[in-house]
Design a protein around this motif. Structure first.
Motif, PDB file in Angstrom:
ATOM      1  N   LEU A   1       0.824  -1.214   0.000  1.00 13.68           N
ATOM      2  CA  LEU A   1       0.000   0.000   0.000  1.00 13.68           C
ATOM      3  C   LEU A   1       0.861   1.268   0.000  1.00 13.68           C
ATOM      4  O   LEU A   1       0.506   2.255  -0.635  1.00 13.68           O
ATOM      5  CB  LEU A   1      -0.939  -0.006   1.200  1.00 13.68           C
ATOM      6  CG  LEU A   1      -2.030  -1.078   1.148  1.00 13.68           C
ATOM      7  CD1 LEU A   1      -2.837  -1.084   2.425  1.00 13.68           C
ATOM      8  CD2 LEU A   1      -2.927  -0.888  -0.053  1.00 13.68           C
TER       9      LEU A   1
ATOM     10  N   PHE B   1      -3.573   2.482 -11.331  1.00 15.99           N
ATOM     11  CA  PHE B   1      -4.369   3.376 -10.496  1.00 15.99           C
ATOM     12  C   PHE B   1      -4.067   3.029  -9.042  1.00 15.99           C
ATOM     13  O   PHE B   1      -3.558   1.951  -8.742  1.00 15.99           O
ATOM     14  CB  PHE B   1      -5.871   3.239 -10.785  1.00 15.99           C
ATOM     15  CG  PHE B   1      -6.384   1.824 -10.680  1.00 15.99           C
ATOM     16  CD1 PHE B   1      -6.817   1.309  -9.466  1.00 15.99           C
ATOM     17  CD2 PHE B   1      -6.425   1.008 -11.803  1.00 15.99           C
ATOM     18  CE1 PHE B   1      -7.276   0.007  -9.372  1.00 15.99           C
ATOM     19  CE2 PHE B   1      -6.889  -0.285 -11.714  1.00 15.99           C
ATOM     20  CZ  PHE B   1      -7.314  -0.790 -10.487  1.00 15.99           C
ATOM     21  N   SER B   2      -4.372   3.936  -8.153  1.00 12.45           N
ATOM     22  CA  SER B   2      -4.120   3.707  -6.736  1.00 12.45           C
ATOM     23  C   SER B   2      -5.180   2.765  -6.181  1.00 12.45           C
ATOM     24  O   SER B   2      -6.375   2.966  -6.388  1.00 12.45           O
ATOM     25  CB  SER B   2      -4.144   5.028  -5.971  1.00 12.45           C
ATOM     26  OG  SER B   2      -3.925   4.789  -4.605  1.00 12.45           O
ATOM     27  N   ILE B   3      -4.734   1.732  -5.471  1.00 11.91           N
ATOM     28  CA  ILE B   3      -5.684   0.764  -4.914  1.00 11.91           C
ATOM     29  C   ILE B   3      -6.026   1.089  -3.463  1.00 11.91           C
ATOM     30  O   ILE B   3      -6.808   0.376  -2.836  1.00 11.91           O
ATOM     31  CB  ILE B   3      -5.133  -0.673  -4.991  1.00 11.91           C
ATOM     32  CG1 ILE B   3      -3.877  -0.831  -4.129  1.00 11.91           C
ATOM     33  CG2 ILE B   3      -4.891  -1.082  -6.426  1.00 11.91           C
ATOM     34  CD1 ILE B   3      -3.456  -2.271  -3.906  1.00 11.91           C
TER      35      ILE B   3
ATOM     36  N   LEU C   1      -0.570  -5.895  -7.788  1.00 12.12           N
ATOM     37  CA  LEU C   1      -1.546  -4.947  -7.242  1.00 12.12           C
ATOM     38  C   LEU C   1      -0.950  -3.551  -7.111  1.00 12.12           C
ATOM     39  O   LEU C   1      -1.612  -2.556  -7.409  1.00 12.12           O
ATOM     40  CB  LEU C   1      -2.042  -5.436  -5.883  1.00 12.12           C
ATOM     41  CG  LEU C   1      -2.928  -6.683  -5.906  1.00 12.12           C
ATOM     42  CD1 LEU C   1      -3.218  -7.154  -4.494  1.00 12.12           C
ATOM     43  CD2 LEU C   1      -4.216  -6.417  -6.658  1.00 12.12           C
TER      44      LEU C   1
ATOM     45  N   CYS D   1       4.181   2.360 -13.428  1.00  3.72           N
ATOM     46  CA  CYS D   1       3.635   1.019 -13.176  1.00  3.72           C
ATOM     47  C   CYS D   1       4.769  -0.003 -13.064  1.00  3.72           C
ATOM     48  O   CYS D   1       4.788  -0.831 -12.149  1.00  3.72           O
ATOM     49  CB  CYS D   1       2.683   0.607 -14.300  1.00  3.72           C
ATOM     50  SG  CYS D   1       1.128   1.499 -14.317  1.00  3.72           S
TER      51      CYS D   1
ATOM     52  N   ASP E   1       2.226   1.858  -3.491  1.00  2.00           N
ATOM     53  CA  ASP E   1       1.102   2.238  -4.345  1.00  2.00           C
ATOM     54  C   ASP E   1       0.748   3.714  -4.146  1.00  2.00           C
ATOM     55  O   ASP E   1       0.579   4.451  -5.114  1.00  2.00           O
ATOM     56  CB  ASP E   1      -0.097   1.346  -4.032  1.00  2.00           C
ATOM     57  CG  ASP E   1      -1.301   1.694  -4.876  1.00  2.00           C
ATOM     58  OD1 ASP E   1      -1.227   1.493  -6.105  1.00  2.00           O
ATOM     59  OD2 ASP E   1      -2.309   2.173  -4.317  1.00  2.00           O
TER      60      ASP E   1
ATOM     61  N   LEU F   1      -0.696  -1.785 -10.613  1.00  2.00           N
ATOM     62  CA  LEU F   1      -1.881  -1.449 -11.414  1.00  2.00           C
ATOM     63  C   LEU F   1      -1.876   0.044 -11.714  1.00  2.00           C
ATOM     64  O   LEU F   1      -1.409   0.845 -10.895  1.00  2.00           O
ATOM     65  CB  LEU F   1      -3.154  -1.831 -10.649  1.00  2.00           C
ATOM     66  CG  LEU F   1      -3.452  -3.333 -10.556  1.00  2.00           C
ATOM     67  CD1 LEU F   1      -4.663  -3.573  -9.653  1.00  2.00           C
ATOM     68  CD2 LEU F   1      -3.698  -3.928 -11.921  1.00  2.00           C
TER      69      LEU F   1
ATOM     70  N   LEU G   1      -9.587  -3.567  -3.566  1.00  3.66           N
ATOM     71  CA  LEU G   1      -8.279  -4.234  -3.597  1.00  3.66           C
ATOM     72  C   LEU G   1      -7.420  -3.806  -2.411  1.00  3.66           C
ATOM     73  O   LEU G   1      -6.730  -4.623  -1.798  1.00  3.66           O
ATOM     74  CB  LEU G   1      -7.558  -3.925  -4.914  1.00  3.66           C
ATOM     75  CG  LEU G   1      -8.202  -4.467  -6.175  1.00  3.66           C
ATOM     76  CD1 LEU G   1      -7.490  -3.939  -7.408  1.00  3.66           C
ATOM     77  CD2 LEU G   1      -8.188  -5.980  -6.163  1.00  3.66           C
ATOM     78  N   GLY G   2      -7.468  -2.537  -2.073  1.00  4.23           N
ATOM     79  CA  GLY G   2      -6.739  -2.052  -0.904  1.00  4.23           C
ATOM     80  C   GLY G   2      -7.286  -2.650   0.380  1.00  4.23           C
ATOM     81  O   GLY G   2      -6.537  -3.016   1.286  1.00  4.23           O
TER      82      GLY G   2
ATOM     83  N   THR H   1      -9.776   1.398  -2.637  1.00  3.93           N
ATOM     84  CA  THR H   1     -10.652   0.482  -3.358  1.00  3.93           C
ATOM     85  C   THR H   1     -10.814  -0.830  -2.596  1.00  3.93           C
ATOM     86  O   THR H   1     -10.238  -1.028  -1.533  1.00  3.93           O
ATOM     87  CB  THR H   1     -10.077   0.179  -4.756  1.00  3.93           C
ATOM     88  OG1 THR H   1      -8.864  -0.561  -4.590  1.00  3.93           O
ATOM     89  CG2 THR H   1      -9.804   1.445  -5.540  1.00  3.93           C
TER      90      THR H   1
END
Length: 155
Positions: free
Chosen positions: A57, A120-122, A115, A79, A60, A118, A127-128, A125
């Motif tokens: 995290l 975009f920031s997770i 993850l 990425c 990310d 990706l 996923l986070g 979301t």
């Protein structure tokens, strides 16, 4: 070999004793980490070690948080950078602190790096939330970072 010399020479042969039955088994593997070094959250059994969740995290957020300022022009580079940074860090944490086997640690590191990489920031979301749940992190990862740093320092 000389065709004109009919003499034969004896060659000494050394015969080795037979190997014991347990000689074919794998040698004992050395410990991944010395026993004297304390392992943070040693008793916690989660899919990811809490430090792995913080790394996934954290990278990310660091990589894709300021991405809006650049207009997403460097997105492919960021990425790949996030993936390549997360993979070895999570692998080492999973091997040393969670004591995972190489294949398990690599699989978890690859999933975490995927993850984190990706486009975009997770962090906000599902996923986070899944990374938080899989690593046993509380609702506030800052608390876990404080716990990790306080356990890592000798008292």
């Amino acid at each position: 070999m000389n065709a004109g010399s009919p003499e034969t020479q004896e060659v000494p042969v050394d015969v080795l004793p037979p190997l014991p039955k347990d000689a074919y088994s794998a040698p004992p593997r050395p410990s991944i980490q010395p026993e004297s070094e304390p392992v943070p959250f040693a008793g916690l059994r989660t899919f990811y070690h809490p430090a792995s969740g913080v790394v996934i995290l954290g990278i990310d957020v660091l990589v894709f948080g300021p991405e809006m300022l650049s207009g997403f022009l460097d997105l492919p580079i960021m990425c790949v950078l996030a993936f390549m940074t997360t993979l070895p860090l999570v692998y080492v944490i999973q091997r040393r602190w969670s004591k995972d086997e190489r294949s398990n640690a690599f699989g978890k590191a690859f999933l975490g790096a995927f993850l984190a990489g990706l486009p975009f920031s997770i962090a906000g979301t599902m996923l986070g939330a899944a990374v938080l749940a899989l690593s046993g992190l509380p609702a506030h990862p800052v608390e876990m970072v404080k716990r990790l740093t306080s356990q890592g320092t000798p008292k």
